[in-house]
Design a protein around this motif. Structure first.
Motif, PDB file in Angstrom:
ATOM      1  N   ALA A   1      67.363  15.491   6.000  1.00  0.00           N
ATOM      2  CA  ALA A   1      68.670  16.032   6.354  1.00  0.00           C
ATOM      3  C   ALA A   1      68.566  17.399   7.019  1.00  0.00           C
ATOM      4  CB  ALA A   1      69.552  16.128   5.112  1.00  0.00           C
ATOM      5  N   ILE A   2      67.607  18.229   6.600  1.00  0.00           N
ATOM      6  CA  ILE A   2      67.517  19.581   7.156  1.00  0.00           C
ATOM      7  C   ILE A   2      66.438  19.696   8.229  1.00  0.00           C
ATOM      8  CG2 ILE A   2      68.362  20.604   5.026  1.00  0.00           C
ATOM      9  CD1 ILE A   2      65.559  21.406   4.312  1.00  0.00           C
ATOM     10  N   GLY A   3      65.777  18.579   8.519  1.00  0.00           N
ATOM     11  CA  GLY A   3      64.862  18.579   9.651  1.00  0.00           C
ATOM     12  C   GLY A   3      63.397  18.751   9.340  1.00  0.00           C
ATOM     13  N   LEU A   4      63.022  18.904   8.055  1.00  0.00           N
ATOM     14  CA  LEU A   4      61.612  19.092   7.736  1.00  0.00           C
ATOM     15  C   LEU A   4      60.803  17.838   8.049  1.00  0.00           C
ATOM     16  CD1 LEU A   4      61.679  21.124   4.396  1.00  0.00           C
ATOM     17  CD2 LEU A   4      61.178  21.929   6.694  1.00  0.00           C
ATOM     18  N   SER A   5      61.385  16.673   7.830  1.00  0.00           N
ATOM     19  CA  SER A   5      60.675  15.442   8.127  1.00  0.00           C
ATOM     20  C   SER A   5      60.425  15.326   9.630  1.00  0.00           C
ATOM     21  CB  SER A   5      61.477  14.231   7.631  1.00  0.00           C
ATOM     22  OG  SER A   5      61.499  14.203   6.222  1.00  0.00           O
ATOM     23  N   ALA A   6      61.408  15.761  10.415  1.00  0.00           N
ATOM     24  CA  ALA A   6      61.213  15.756  11.868  1.00  0.00           C
ATOM     25  C   ALA A   6      60.080  16.693  12.251  1.00  0.00           C
ATOM     26  CB  ALA A   6      62.506  16.162  12.561  1.00  0.00           C
ATOM     27  N   LEU A   7      59.985  17.830  11.542  1.00  0.00           N
ATOM     28  CA  LEU A   7      58.893  18.766  11.806  1.00  0.00           C
ATOM     29  C   LEU A   7      57.545  18.127  11.494  1.00  0.00           C
ATOM     30  CD1 LEU A   7      57.786  21.591  12.427  1.00  0.00           C
ATOM     31  CD2 LEU A   7      58.185  22.187  10.026  1.00  0.00           C
ATOM     32  N   LEU A   8      57.474  17.380  10.378  1.00  0.00           N
ATOM     33  CA  LEU A   8      56.233  16.696  10.020  1.00  0.00           C
ATOM     34  C   LEU A   8      55.851  15.685  11.095  1.00  0.00           C
ATOM     35  CD1 LEU A   8      56.592  16.015   6.194  1.00  0.00           C
ATOM     36  CD2 LEU A   8      55.116  17.679   7.308  1.00  0.00           C
ATOM     37  N   ALA A   9      56.863  15.006  11.645  1.00  0.00           N
ATOM     38  CA  ALA A   9      56.598  13.997  12.662  1.00  0.00           C
ATOM     39  C   ALA A   9      56.175  14.636  13.981  1.00  0.00           C
ATOM     40  CB  ALA A   9      57.835  13.128  12.876  1.00  0.00           C
TER      41      ALA A   9
END
Length: 212
Positions: free
Chosen positions: A59-67
């Motif tokens: 929701a806050i974008g950390l997963s997108a950062l990991l990707a």
């Protein structure tokens, strides 16, 4: 609502994913056989707590950062793999435990806390779970939604709620069917070693995950 679309399809898909046997199910069954209903419930709640981390991260974008970030993904990947392998080796080398009725008399609270934390950390440190939520949740949120973060959180909570109910049911069934097994110290030892092997396997799988 919040740009969520085809909620019925999301719920059905989530239920099918939840009931599909996997490492989490094996861990919950193993702990249920070892420690009874409370142990299985602690494992199930730990797994769900770990999933919560990934829902809020998405929701806050950390997963997108990991990707997107190779360095961040690699760090989380190796930290998770090291933790899983450490726990697995420790369990593989464990000594025969006392029967559960005796062992839980003085150390049940500590054991349940450890079971919960292991379940939570197994999920929280697994980048594959982060990437799953990052890929799965957006499929059910409109691209032009002004509340994507809130939609991700709501969908994630629905997924985790349903999954927790299923896992608690699995824990209750496994605990009820394993009363005799829990009275055997040698059987508990081999269950502990099987769980240790599962953790090592998961650690190796995590280490082999590649960012997409």
């Amino acid at each position: 609502m919040l740009g969520i679309q085809e909620l019925w399809l999301f719920i059905i898909s989530g239920l099918l994913l939840n009931i599909t046997p996997g490492p989490d199910t094996a861990y919950i069954i193993g702990r249920s056989v070892q420690l009874g209903w409370r142990g299985g419930a602690a494992a199930a709640l730990g797994v769900s707590t770990g999933c919560l981390v990934h829902v809020f991260a998405a929701a806050i974008g950390l997963s997108a950062l990991l990707a997107a970030s190779s360095a961040a993904f690699t760090f989380v990947k190796w930290a998770g793999a090291a933790y899983l392998c450490f726990i697995g080796v420790k369990m593989l080398l464990s000594r025969p435990p006392a029967p559960v009725e005796e062992a839980t008399a003085g150390s049940g609270a500590i054991s349940l806390r450890q079971v919960f934390l292991q379940g939570a950390m197994t999920n929280a440190l697994n980048p594959k779970v982060a990437l799953f939520f990052l890929a799965f949740l957006p499929q059910f949120v409109a691209a032009d939604s002004a509340h994507k973060a809130a939609a991700f959180v709501l969908l994630g909570l629905i997924f985790i709620f349903n999954g927790t109910l299923w896992c608690l049911g699995v824990a209750a069934f496994a605990a009820g069917a394993a009363g005799r097994i829990r009275r055997s110290g040698r059987t508990l030892l081999w269950i502990n070693r099987a769980l240790g092997g599962l953790f090592v396997y998961l650690g190796i799988r995590v280490a082999m995950v590649q960012a997409r």
